[in-house]
Scaffold this active site. Structure first.
Site, PDB file in Angstrom:
ATOM      1  N   GLU A 147       9.318  -7.648  -4.332  1.00  0.00           N
ATOM      2  CA  GLU A 147       9.356  -8.857  -3.469  1.00  0.00           C
ATOM      3  C   GLU A 147      10.373  -8.731  -2.333  1.00  0.00           C
ATOM      4  OE1 GLU A 147       8.498 -12.683  -4.830  1.00  0.00           O
ATOM      5  OE2 GLU A 147       7.550 -12.002  -6.670  1.00  0.00           O
TER       6      GLU A 147
ATOM      7  N   GLU B 105       0.859  -1.187   0.000  1.00  0.00           N
ATOM      8  CA  GLU B 105       0.000   0.000   0.000  1.00  0.00           C
ATOM      9  C   GLU B 105       0.893   1.235   0.000  1.00  0.00           C
ATOM     10  OE1 GLU B 105      -2.720  -0.118   3.275  1.00  0.00           O
ATOM     11  OE2 GLU B 105      -3.503  -2.092   2.690  1.00  0.00           O
ATOM     12  N   PRO B 106       0.326   2.400  -0.321  1.00  0.00           N
ATOM     13  CA  PRO B 106       1.165   3.614  -0.359  1.00  0.00           C
ATOM     14  C   PRO B 106       1.964   3.821   0.926  1.00  0.00           C
ATOM     15  CG  PRO B 106      -0.997   4.070  -1.278  1.00  0.00           C
ATOM     16  CD  PRO B 106      -1.052   2.662  -0.770  1.00  0.00           C
TER      17      PRO B 106
HETATM   18  N1  CAA Z   1       7.597 -17.613   7.361  1.00  0.00           N
HETATM   19  C1  CAA Z   1       6.622 -17.758   8.290  1.00  0.00           C
HETATM   20  N2  CAA Z   1       6.442 -16.873   9.304  1.00  0.00           N
HETATM   21  C2  CAA Z   1       7.270 -15.808   9.366  1.00  0.00           C
HETATM   22  C3  CAA Z   1       8.300 -15.596   8.416  1.00  0.00           C
HETATM   23  C4  CAA Z   1       8.453 -16.559   7.395  1.00  0.00           C
HETATM   24  N3  CAA Z   1       9.397 -16.427   6.458  1.00  0.00           N
HETATM   25  N4  CAA Z   1       8.946 -14.460   8.723  1.00  0.00           N
HETATM   26  C5  CAA Z   1       8.358 -13.957   9.822  1.00  0.00           C
HETATM   27  N5  CAA Z   1       7.355 -14.796  10.210  1.00  0.00           N
HETATM   28  C6  CAA Z   1       6.486 -14.659  11.392  1.00  0.00           C
HETATM   29  C7  CAA Z   1       7.301 -14.491  12.677  1.00  0.00           C
HETATM   30  O1  CAA Z   1       7.625 -15.752  13.253  1.00  0.00           O
HETATM   31  C8  CAA Z   1       6.353 -13.709  13.573  1.00  0.00           C
HETATM   32  O2  CAA Z   1       5.415 -14.617  14.079  1.00  0.00           O
HETATM   33  P1  CAA Z   1       4.636 -14.404  15.505  1.00  0.00           P
HETATM   34  O3  CAA Z   1       3.415 -13.619  15.194  1.00  0.00           O
HETATM   35  O4  CAA Z   1       4.281 -15.782  15.936  1.00  0.00           O
HETATM   36  O5  CAA Z   1       5.554 -13.694  16.421  1.00  0.00           O
HETATM   37  C9  CAA Z   1       5.627 -12.814  12.564  1.00  0.00           C
HETATM   38  O6  CAA Z   1       5.744 -13.436  11.285  1.00  0.00           O
HETATM   39  C10 CAA Z   1       6.202 -11.404  12.487  1.00  0.00           C
HETATM   40  O7  CAA Z   1       7.562 -11.490  12.125  1.00  0.00           O
HETATM   41  P2  CAA Z   1       8.563 -10.247  12.237  1.00  0.00           P
HETATM   42  O8  CAA Z   1       8.523  -9.732  13.640  1.00  0.00           O
HETATM   43  O9  CAA Z   1       9.863 -10.674  11.679  1.00  0.00           O
HETATM   44  O10 CAA Z   1       7.844  -9.173  11.287  1.00  0.00           O
HETATM   45  P3  CAA Z   1       8.269  -7.715  10.839  1.00  0.00           P
HETATM   46  O11 CAA Z   1       7.094  -6.838  10.928  1.00  0.00           O
HETATM   47  O12 CAA Z   1       9.511  -7.281  11.534  1.00  0.00           O
HETATM   48  O13 CAA Z   1       8.541  -7.906   9.260  1.00  0.00           O
HETATM   49  C11 CAA Z   1       9.844  -8.349   7.315  1.00  0.00           C
HETATM   50  C12 CAA Z   1       9.462  -8.758   8.749  1.00  0.00           C
HETATM   51  C13 CAA Z   1      10.862  -9.375   6.870  1.00  0.00           C
HETATM   52  C14 CAA Z   1      10.446  -6.954   7.274  1.00  0.00           C
HETATM   53  C15 CAA Z   1       8.593  -8.407   6.431  1.00  0.00           C
HETATM   54  O14 CAA Z   1       7.658  -7.426   6.764  1.00  0.00           O
HETATM   55  C16 CAA Z   1       8.908  -8.313   4.941  1.00  0.00           C
HETATM   56  O15 CAA Z   1       9.297  -9.299   4.321  1.00  0.00           O
HETATM   57  N6  CAA Z   1       8.723  -7.109   4.340  1.00  0.00           N
HETATM   58  C17 CAA Z   1       8.897  -6.955   2.892  1.00  0.00           C
HETATM   59  C18 CAA Z   1       7.593  -7.130   2.212  1.00  0.00           C
HETATM   60  C19 CAA Z   1       7.738  -7.415   0.760  1.00  0.00           C
HETATM   61  O16 CAA Z   1       8.565  -8.232   0.334  1.00  0.00           O
HETATM   62  N7  CAA Z   1       6.923  -6.775  -0.054  1.00  0.00           N
HETATM   63  C20 CAA Z   1       6.894  -7.023  -1.463  1.00  0.00           C
HETATM   64  C21 CAA Z   1       5.473  -7.087  -1.946  1.00  0.00           C
HETATM   65  S1  CAA Z   1       5.143  -8.204  -3.239  1.00  0.00           S
HETATM   66  C22 CAA Z   1       5.801  -7.534  -4.634  1.00  0.00           C
HETATM   67  O17 CAA Z   1       6.683  -6.743  -4.608  1.00  0.00           O
HETATM   68  C23 CAA Z   1       5.298  -8.080  -5.914  1.00  0.00           C
HETATM   69  C24 CAA Z   1       4.705  -7.141  -6.895  1.00  0.00           C
HETATM   70  O18 CAA Z   1       3.741  -7.510  -7.542  1.00  0.00           O
HETATM   71  C25 CAA Z   1       5.352  -5.851  -7.187  1.00  0.00           C
END
Ligand code: CAA
Length: 388
Positions: free
Chosen positions: A362, A127-128
């Site tokens: 991603e 989202e934005p």
């Molecule tokens: N698998 C399963 N569970 C996971 C996990 C994984 N790989 N990584 C984290 N979790 C779980 C954790 O165990 C935790 O669980 P609990 O609720 O039981 O505690 C929960 O998720 C939260 O984990 P974090 O505290 O690590 O979460 P965070 O808020 O700090 O975020 C992050 C972690 C890695 C920064 C994540 O938010 C992230 O990957 N952000 C990037 C998002 C992204 O890639 N966006 C791209 C969008 S898609 C796209 O680009 C395609 C398009 O079409 C353009």
């Protein structure tokens, strides 16, 4: 035994994909880049040849091939044009949550749609005000009787203008942070509005749009998995799809590398082809090593998945290293072309523009490093991660 060779079936798959990239994608790639031409006819041909929807299991009409097989296809098609591959491959991202956690009825209906006709689906997370910080999303899903009402807006949605349906993440419990997010299938004809189509720096043949859900009503059974388990589902989805992005980055880097090698052998300066100069040779050598290393990381992250193992760490290693490599290799390819590299009549500036998104979508290069650091310093146990 560790074996880095592809099976005969995988080699056939690679040849099929390479042939398709060479005959159908390469001849139009630079033309389509100019005006952001939507590659509908290429999508239909790729679908007809079985180069799309790779991971949809056979019981829903898909080829049901593994992640490594998918990476082999993705590298070749991206060697042709990564923008066109982004359009062809996006169903993999959109359907991953469904395959992971969808009910049997949802899978039959929505995976079936994509295997019965060359239709597209989109993944709606960003989202934005919520890009890297997924749990900052504002889109709401409110249960009303046997329906959910989805309200909000998603941006940077690949294939958004052309999708038949969307897998959408929304807050079902706005006070619960990442534990208040759920995932849904939202058919386009439920009232979805396609807003702005983005005019992008690279991957211009792919479609990127803003999608709005103005109080869109969907049946309650369109919830994917359990309520409030959407964040983990999104993370598990990205674990599965990042190897494919890494493979795409390898394809872009390889294309730039091949152009640079050919050019270095032809271009004469100081009385010899520039490939004879050590300055160029060292650049070519570094490019070659980094591409090999990127492919090995990509394959390892894919093989772990195919073996049913957690690949969070490897998937981020692969995505971050291959994306950074694609950016570096394409930049160096422009350097080897010299002034000509900066001109649109030559092929490498497009590749440099295309490579940039690999460090952004991603999960940015910085987010991959965050995941790598966390997984290295405080590794999570498999049972903390797997339930959705
Ligand atoms: N698998 C399963 N569970 C996971 C996990 C994984 N790989 N990584 C984290 N979790 C779980 C954790 O165990 C935790 O669980 P609990 O609720 O039981 O505690 C929960 O998720 C939260 O984990 P974090 O505290 O690590 O979460 P965070 O808020 O700090 O975020 C992050 C972690 C890695 C920064 C994540 O938010 C992230 O990957 N952000 C990037 C998002 C992204 O890639 N966006 C791209 C969008 S898609 C796209 O680009 C395609 C398009 O079409 C353009």
């Amino acid at each position: 035994m560790v074996d880095f060779t592809l099976t005969d079936e995988q080699k056939d798959l690679r040849e099929l994909a390479h042939d398709f990239a060479k005959k159908e994608i390469r001849p139009v790639a630079w033309e389509y880049d100019k005006d952001g031409h939507w590659p509908q006819e290429i999508i239909e041909k790729a679908w007809g040849l079985g180069l799309m929807n790779n991971h949809i299991p056979a019981e829903y009409g898909g080829p049901g091939i593994g992640c490594l097989d998918g990476c082999v296809i993705e590298e070749e098609l991206s060697w042709g044009c990564s923008g066109i591959q982004t359009s062809v491959g996006c169903n993999g991202l959109a359907t991953a949550p469904l395959i992971l956690a969808g009910s049997e009825e949802l899978k039959k209906e929505y995976l079936g749609r994509l295997t019965e006709a060359p239709l597209l689906a989109s993944f709606c997370l960003t989202e934005p005000d919520a890009g890297s910080d997924v749990s900052g999303m504002k889109t709401r899903a409110v249960r009303r009787g046997d329906k959910y009402v989805i309200t909000g807006s998603k941006c940077f949605i690949t294939n958004g203008s052309h999708a038949n349906y969307y897998t959408v993440y929304a807050k079902t419990d706005p006070d619960a942070g990442h534990r208040g997010i759920s995932a849904f299938v939202v058919p386009r004809d439920a009232g979805v509005i396609v807003d702005k189509k983005e005019d992008k720096m690279g991957q211009r043949a792919s479609n990127t749009a803003t999608i709005t859900f103005p109080d869109v009503e969907i049946p309650a059974d369109h919830l994917i998995g359990e309520e409030n388990k959407g964040f983990k589902l999104a993370m598990m989805t990205l674990d599965r799809t990042r190897p494919g992005v890494a493979a795409m980055a390898v394809g872009i880097a390889r294309a730039a590398f091949e152009f640079a090698c050919d050019y270095a052998k032809e271009r004469v300066q100081f009385g010899v082809p520039i490939a004879m100069h050590q300055a160029i040779q060292f650049m070519i050598a570094d490019m070659a090593t980094e591409i090999e290393a990127s492919r090995l990381l990509t394959w390892k992250s894919a093989v772990l998945l195919d073996q049913g193992e957690r690949n969070t760490l490897l998937s981020s290693h692969a995505k971050r290293f291959a994306a950074d490599t694609a950016m570096k290799v394409t930049t160096d390819a422009v350097q080897i072309y010299g002034g000509y590299g900066f001109i649109k009549d030559y092929p490498v500036e497009k590749l440099m523009r295309d490579a940039k998104i690999m460090q952004l979508y991603e999960g940015t290069a910085q987010i991959q490093r965050m995941v790598i650091a966390r997984e290295t310093l405080v590794p999570r146990r498999a049972e903390q991660l797997s339930s959705v």
